[in-house]
Design a protein around this motif. Structure first.
Motif, short mmCIF file in Angstrom:
data_model
loop_
_atom_site.label_atom_id
_atom_site.label_comp_id
_atom_site.label_asym_id
_atom_site.label_seq_id
_atom_site.Cartn_x
_atom_site.Cartn_y
_atom_site.Cartn_z
N ARG A 220 0.82 -1.20 0.00
CA ARG A 220 0.00 0.00 0.00
C ARG A 220 0.86 1.26 0.00
O ARG A 220 0.54 2.26 -0.68
CB ARG A 220 -0.96 -0.01 1.20
CG ARG A 220 -2.09 -1.03 1.05
CD ARG A 220 -3.11 -0.91 2.17
NE ARG A 220 -2.61 -1.32 3.47
CZ ARG A 220 -2.73 -2.57 3.95
NH1 ARG A 220 -3.32 -3.51 3.24
NH2 ARG A 220 -2.26 -2.85 5.16
N MET A 221 1.95 1.27 0.76
CA MET A 221 2.86 2.42 0.72
C MET A 221 3.40 2.62 -0.69
O MET A 221 3.43 3.74 -1.21
CB MET A 221 4.02 2.20 1.70
CG MET A 221 3.67 2.26 3.17
SD MET A 221 5.19 2.21 4.16
CE MET A 221 4.57 1.56 5.70
N ASN A 222 3.86 1.53 -1.30
CA ASN A 222 4.44 1.63 -2.64
C ASN A 222 3.41 2.07 -3.67
O ASN A 222 3.73 2.82 -4.59
CB ASN A 222 5.04 0.29 -3.05
CG ASN A 222 6.43 0.09 -2.47
OD1 ASN A 222 7.05 1.03 -1.98
ND2 ASN A 222 6.93 -1.13 -2.52
N TYR A 223 2.18 1.59 -3.52
CA TYR A 223 1.16 2.00 -4.46
C TYR A 223 1.00 3.52 -4.46
O TYR A 223 0.97 4.16 -5.51
CB TYR A 223 -0.19 1.34 -4.14
CG TYR A 223 -1.30 1.91 -5.01
CD1 TYR A 223 -1.46 1.47 -6.32
CD2 TYR A 223 -2.14 2.93 -4.54
CE1 TYR A 223 -2.44 2.02 -7.14
CE2 TYR A 223 -3.12 3.48 -5.35
CZ TYR A 223 -3.27 3.02 -6.64
OH TYR A 223 -4.24 3.58 -7.46
N TRP A 224 0.89 4.10 -3.27
CA TRP A 224 0.64 5.53 -3.20
C TRP A 224 1.86 6.35 -3.61
O TRP A 224 1.73 7.47 -4.14
CB TRP A 224 0.11 5.92 -1.83
CG TRP A 224 -1.33 5.54 -1.73
CD1 TRP A 224 -1.87 4.50 -1.03
CD2 TRP A 224 -2.41 6.14 -2.46
NE1 TRP A 224 -3.23 4.43 -1.25
CE2 TRP A 224 -3.59 5.42 -2.12
CE3 TRP A 224 -2.51 7.21 -3.34
CZ2 TRP A 224 -4.84 5.75 -2.66
CZ3 TRP A 224 -3.74 7.54 -3.87
CH2 TRP A 224 -4.89 6.82 -3.53
N MET A 225 3.05 5.82 -3.42
CA MET A 225 4.23 6.52 -3.96
C MET A 225 4.12 6.62 -5.48
O MET A 225 4.34 7.69 -6.07
CB MET A 225 5.51 5.77 -3.57
CG MET A 225 5.88 5.87 -2.11
SD MET A 225 7.46 5.07 -1.81
CE MET A 225 7.43 4.97 -0.03
N CYS A 226 3.79 5.51 -6.12
CA CYS A 226 3.72 5.50 -7.58
C CYS A 226 2.47 6.21 -8.10
O CYS A 226 2.53 6.88 -9.13
CB CYS A 226 3.76 4.06 -8.08
SG CYS A 226 5.34 3.22 -7.80
N GLU A 227 1.36 6.07 -7.40
CA GLU A 227 0.13 6.72 -7.84
C GLU A 227 0.21 8.23 -7.67
O GLU A 227 -0.20 8.99 -8.57
CB GLU A 227 -1.07 6.16 -7.07
CG GLU A 227 -2.40 6.82 -7.41
CD GLU A 227 -2.82 6.73 -8.87
OE1 GLU A 227 -3.73 7.48 -9.26
OE2 GLU A 227 -2.25 5.91 -9.61
N LEU A 261 5.86 -7.52 -11.53
CA LEU A 261 5.67 -6.91 -10.22
C LEU A 261 5.57 -5.39 -10.27
O LEU A 261 5.17 -4.76 -9.29
CB LEU A 261 6.82 -7.29 -9.29
CG LEU A 261 6.90 -8.77 -8.87
CD1 LEU A 261 8.21 -9.04 -8.13
CD2 LEU A 261 5.71 -9.15 -8.01
N ARG A 262 5.89 -4.81 -11.40
CA ARG A 262 5.97 -3.36 -11.49
C ARG A 262 4.59 -2.71 -11.44
O ARG A 262 3.62 -3.23 -12.00
CB ARG A 262 6.70 -2.97 -12.77
CG ARG A 262 7.19 -1.54 -12.81
CD ARG A 262 8.17 -1.31 -13.95
NE ARG A 262 9.43 -2.01 -13.67
CZ ARG A 262 10.00 -2.88 -14.50
NH1 ARG A 262 9.42 -3.19 -15.64
NH2 ARG A 262 11.13 -3.45 -14.17
N TYR A 263 4.53 -1.54 -10.78
CA TYR A 263 3.30 -0.73 -10.76
C TYR A 263 2.88 -0.39 -12.17
O TYR A 263 3.70 -0.06 -13.03
CB TYR A 263 3.56 0.54 -9.96
CG TYR A 263 2.56 1.65 -10.19
CD1 TYR A 263 1.34 1.67 -9.52
CD2 TYR A 263 2.85 2.70 -11.08
CE1 TYR A 263 0.42 2.70 -9.73
CE2 TYR A 263 1.94 3.72 -11.28
CZ TYR A 263 0.73 3.71 -10.62
OH TYR A 263 -0.17 4.73 -10.84
N VAL A 264 1.58 -0.47 -12.43
CA VAL A 264 1.02 -0.12 -13.73
C VAL A 264 0.26 1.19 -13.57
O VAL A 264 -0.66 1.30 -12.75
CB VAL A 264 0.07 -1.22 -14.24
CG1 VAL A 264 -0.56 -0.80 -15.58
CG2 VAL A 264 0.81 -2.54 -14.39
#
Length: 362
Positions: A220-227, A261-264
């Motif tokens: 979840r932390m990583n998602y919001w960094m990328c988003e 695994l990379r954020y899309v």
């Protein structure tokens, strides 16, 4: 006759002892600022990469006196030097042990002048690792009924200060800055966390698997960094994918594991978290053994099971100040945009990932 220490050193020893003790319990912070210029022959034009963060960008190696010369931002500077045929100054304003709020308040905001310089072309930052590490340590030490509030607070603070940092950099970086990048979190100690807790969940009355608890929080932390990066004009350098996935298709789904695994861009939080924690969970491996092929692997994590491995020696960074220096690039050109070391050390891999978004020209 007893040896007599110089007065300044004698006064410093208690401070050193206290800092060493504090670092063992994850409570200390240490400024590790470095300015290193890739001095390319045949040019005097110089541009700047500014990197804000904690011990990762600092190049922390366990020492309070020195750090890796080629931590990720300086690796990226080497790529830029070759691409732009220019000297590149890598300015690392980093504080080992700092949580996200500390990086934001005391590095990004307090030291904004570094990114306001007219030769700045790239600004990058990373944060939240210490928020997660401190929450993990607290949960691991619990007995009785598990209290997850610390982990939830780490997530909330990460999300808050990542957004604030991007907004502040957008408002304060030199207008000629061509690229702004956030690096997300890899999962140090992934294999070591595959154990049961000492505390018990209030709902089930049973202990929990720590890895099973921490991975969704990190996702979840990583998602919001990328988003947030997508929303606010930043690039997200997906360190989680680069560290935790193999460089080949291990599960036979037709996709190289790092790519899977990379954020899309534009995907939902639930989709990303499900993909990381369930759909592709079997492709995640501890970065101490990063497979670059089915028969070859490299260790991306130092013996502390936290910080990235590196190549290229050290520079002064810590209690006695930081290095301001320059040196010739290790490599003057890159075949296929990759150095010979690009996938052999943690910092080299992180620096290469930063470089993949570099502007064609300054």
């Amino acid at each position: 006759m007893p040896l007599s220490l110089p007065g300044a050193l004698r006064r410093l020893l208690p401070t050193l002892a206290l800092l060493g003790l504090a670092s063992q319990v994850g409570a200390s912070t240490l400024n590790q600022n470095v300015s290193w210029t890739i001095d390319r022959s045949g040019t005097s034009t110089k541009y700047r990469v500014v990197a804000y963060g904690d011990s990762i960008y600092a190049g922390y190696n366990g020492s309070t006196l020195n750090a890796a010369k080629y931590s990720a931002p300086t690796v990226d500077a080497e790529y830029l030097s070759a691409q732009w045929n220019a000297d590149i100054e890598s300015v690392r304003r980093a504080k080992s042990g700092a949580v996200a709020k500390d990086v934001y308040d005391n590095k990004i905001v307090a030291e904004r002048s570094y990114m306001q310089s007219s030769n700045t072309r790239v600004v990058t930052f990373e944060m939240c690792g210490n928020d997660g590490l401190q929450a993990r340590s607290a949960l691991k030490s619990q007995t009785g009924t598990c209290n997850y509030s610390g982990l939830a607070a780490a997530e909330a603070n990460c999300k808050l200060y990542v957004a604030k940092a991007m907004d502040y950099i957008n408002a304060n970086a030199y207008p000629g800055t061509k690229l702004k990048v956030i690096g997300n979190l890899y999962y140090p100690g992934y294999a070591a966390d595959n154990v049961q807790s000492s505390c018990k969940d209030s709902s089930t009355g049973a202990t929990i698997n720590l890895q099973q608890k921490f991975l969704p929080a990190l996702a979840r932390m990583n998602y919001w960094m990328c988003e947030y990066a997508r929303q606010k004009g930043f690039v997200c350098a997906d360190n989680f994918a680069e560290y935790m996935g193999a460089d080949y298709d291990r599960n036979g789904d037709g996709i190289v594991d790092t790519d899977g695994l990379r954020y899309v861009a534009g995907e939902s939080e639930s989709n990303y978290v499900t993909r990381i924690t369930s759909t592709l969970r079997a492709t995640i491996r501890d970065a101490n053994t990063h497979f670059v092929s089915s028969s070859s692997s490299y260790d991306y994590i130092q013996s502390d099971d936290v910080h990235p491995t590196y190549s290229g020696g050290t520079v002064s960074a810590g209690l006695f100040g930081g290095t301001t220096g320059s040196g010739a690039p290790r490599y003057t050109s890159f075949s296929g945009g990759k150095s010979p070391l690009w996938n052999q050390y943690g910092h080299e891999r992180m620096g290469w990932r930063l470089s993949t978004s570099n502007p064609v020209a300054p």
